[in-house]
Design an enzyme around this catalytic site. Sequence first.
Site, PDB file in Angstrom:
ATOM      1  N   LYS A 174       0.798  -1.246  -0.086  1.00 23.24           N
ATOM      2  CA  LYS A 174       0.129   0.283   0.121  1.00 23.24           C
ATOM      3  C   LYS A 174       0.797   1.224   0.031  1.00 23.24           C
ATOM      4  O   LYS A 174       1.903   1.179   0.189  1.00 23.24           O
ATOM      5  CB  LYS A 174      -1.011   0.090   1.015  1.00 23.24           C
ATOM      6  N   TYR A 213     -12.845  -2.291  -2.978  1.00 20.86           N
ATOM      7  CA  TYR A 213     -13.175  -2.494  -1.843  1.00 20.86           C
ATOM      8  C   TYR A 213     -14.765  -2.337  -1.666  1.00 20.86           C
ATOM      9  O   TYR A 213     -15.241  -1.992  -0.579  1.00 20.86           O
ATOM     10  CB  TYR A 213     -12.750  -1.010  -1.062  1.00 20.86           C
ATOM     11  N   ASN A 233      -2.075   0.204   6.819  1.00 18.67           N
ATOM     12  CA  ASN A 233      -1.549  -1.063   7.551  1.00 18.67           C
ATOM     13  C   ASN A 233      -0.592  -1.777   6.434  1.00 18.67           C
ATOM     14  O   ASN A 233      -0.510  -2.932   6.393  1.00 18.67           O
ATOM     15  CB  ASN A 233      -2.751  -1.811   7.998  1.00 18.67           C
ATOM     16  N   HIS A 268      -2.354  -5.558   1.707  1.00 19.06           N
ATOM     17  CA  HIS A 268      -3.699  -6.455   1.793  1.00 19.06           C
ATOM     18  C   HIS A 268      -3.344  -7.768   1.034  1.00 19.06           C
ATOM     19  O   HIS A 268      -2.526  -7.987   0.302  1.00 19.06           O
ATOM     20  CB  HIS A 268      -4.520  -5.618   0.825  1.00 19.06           C
ATOM     21  N   GLU A 309     -10.017 -10.672  -7.315  1.00 16.23           N
ATOM     22  CA  GLU A 309      -8.903  -9.646  -6.991  1.00 16.23           C
ATOM     23  C   GLU A 309      -7.695  -9.728  -8.157  1.00 16.23           C
ATOM     24  O   GLU A 309      -7.378  -8.782  -8.569  1.00 16.23           O
ATOM     25  CB  GLU A 309      -8.644  -9.534  -5.686  1.00 16.23           C
TER      26      GLU A 309
HETATM   27  P1  CMP Z   1      -7.518  -4.563   3.871  1.00 19.81           P
HETATM   28  O1  CMP Z   1      -6.976  -5.863   4.278  1.00 19.81           O
HETATM   29  O2  CMP Z   1      -6.758  -4.061   2.510  1.00 19.81           O
HETATM   30  O3  CMP Z   1      -9.111  -4.643   3.618  1.00 19.81           O
HETATM   31  C1  CMP Z   1     -10.052  -3.725   4.000  1.00 19.81           C
HETATM   32  C2  CMP Z   1      -9.159  -2.444   4.533  1.00 19.81           C
HETATM   33  O4  CMP Z   1      -9.794  -1.506   5.360  1.00 19.81           O
HETATM   34  C3  CMP Z   1      -8.297  -2.865   5.655  1.00 19.81           C
HETATM   35  O5  CMP Z   1      -7.295  -3.554   5.031  1.00 19.81           O
HETATM   36  C4  CMP Z   1      -7.941  -1.598   6.379  1.00 19.81           C
HETATM   37  O6  CMP Z   1      -6.903  -0.993   5.803  1.00 19.81           O
HETATM   38  C5  CMP Z   1      -9.124  -0.824   6.094  1.00 19.81           C
HETATM   39  N1  CMP Z   1      -9.856  -0.533   7.436  1.00 19.81           N
HETATM   40  C6  CMP Z   1     -10.180  -1.543   8.399  1.00 19.81           C
HETATM   41  N2  CMP Z   1     -10.809  -1.000   9.364  1.00 19.81           N
HETATM   42  C7  CMP Z   1     -10.637   0.323   9.210  1.00 19.81           C
HETATM   43  C8  CMP Z   1     -10.781   1.243  10.237  1.00 19.81           C
HETATM   44  N3  CMP Z   1     -11.539   1.351  11.181  1.00 19.81           N
HETATM   45  N4  CMP Z   1     -10.369   2.692   9.768  1.00 19.81           N
HETATM   46  C9  CMP Z   1      -9.586   2.677   8.601  1.00 19.81           C
HETATM   47  N5  CMP Z   1      -9.471   1.817   8.004  1.00 19.81           N
HETATM   48  C10 CMP Z   1      -9.858   0.540   8.175  1.00 19.81           C
END
Ligand code: CMP
Length: 139
Positions: A10, A50, A113, A116, A127
């Site tokens: 990311k 998403y 984070n 993914h 995906e």
């Molecule tokens: P990802 O695995 O890419 O799939 C969904 C994403 O939503 C997740 O990683 C996080 O980066 C994001 N996400 C999940 N919960 C939250 C939250 N409370 N606030 C912001 N982003 C979130």
Amino acid sequence: AVERTFSIIKPDATARNLTGAINAMIEQSGLRIVAQKRIRITREQAQTFYAVHSQRPFFGELVDFMMSGPVVVQVLEGENAIARYRELMGATDPSKAAEGTIRKAHAASIGENSVHGSDAVETAAIEIAQFFAGNEIVG
Ligand code: CMP
């Protein structure tokens, strides 16, 4: 079974020059990077990717974040690749991620984070197909 999973490095990670460090963790785990490209995600691509989260309060923030810089999209291959990559990534919230995981090592917050990974065989196929043509995946 040998599986393929879809991975995204990311924008928070590409901004800190962590593509190679994350790829090293992937390869050290035994997963093979069988497709990879660095791209900028469009708003439409992020919203489609998403869509399952479209009703969540963080959806707008998530889409904006994914467009905020380059990402590296990848296909990873290996025995039980989907579960293995989720284990290597660690918990979505980096403060809950186990020692030795990508998110423990590199991620800043639940939103930013770093990586993914697909959560199931069916979503992995969807995906992968969103970002790669069949002839771009070289196993
Ligand atoms: P990802 O695995 O890419 O799939 C969904 C994403 O939503 C997740 O990683 C996080 O980066 C994001 N996400 C999940 N919960 C939250 C939250 N409370 N606030 C912001 N982003 C979130």
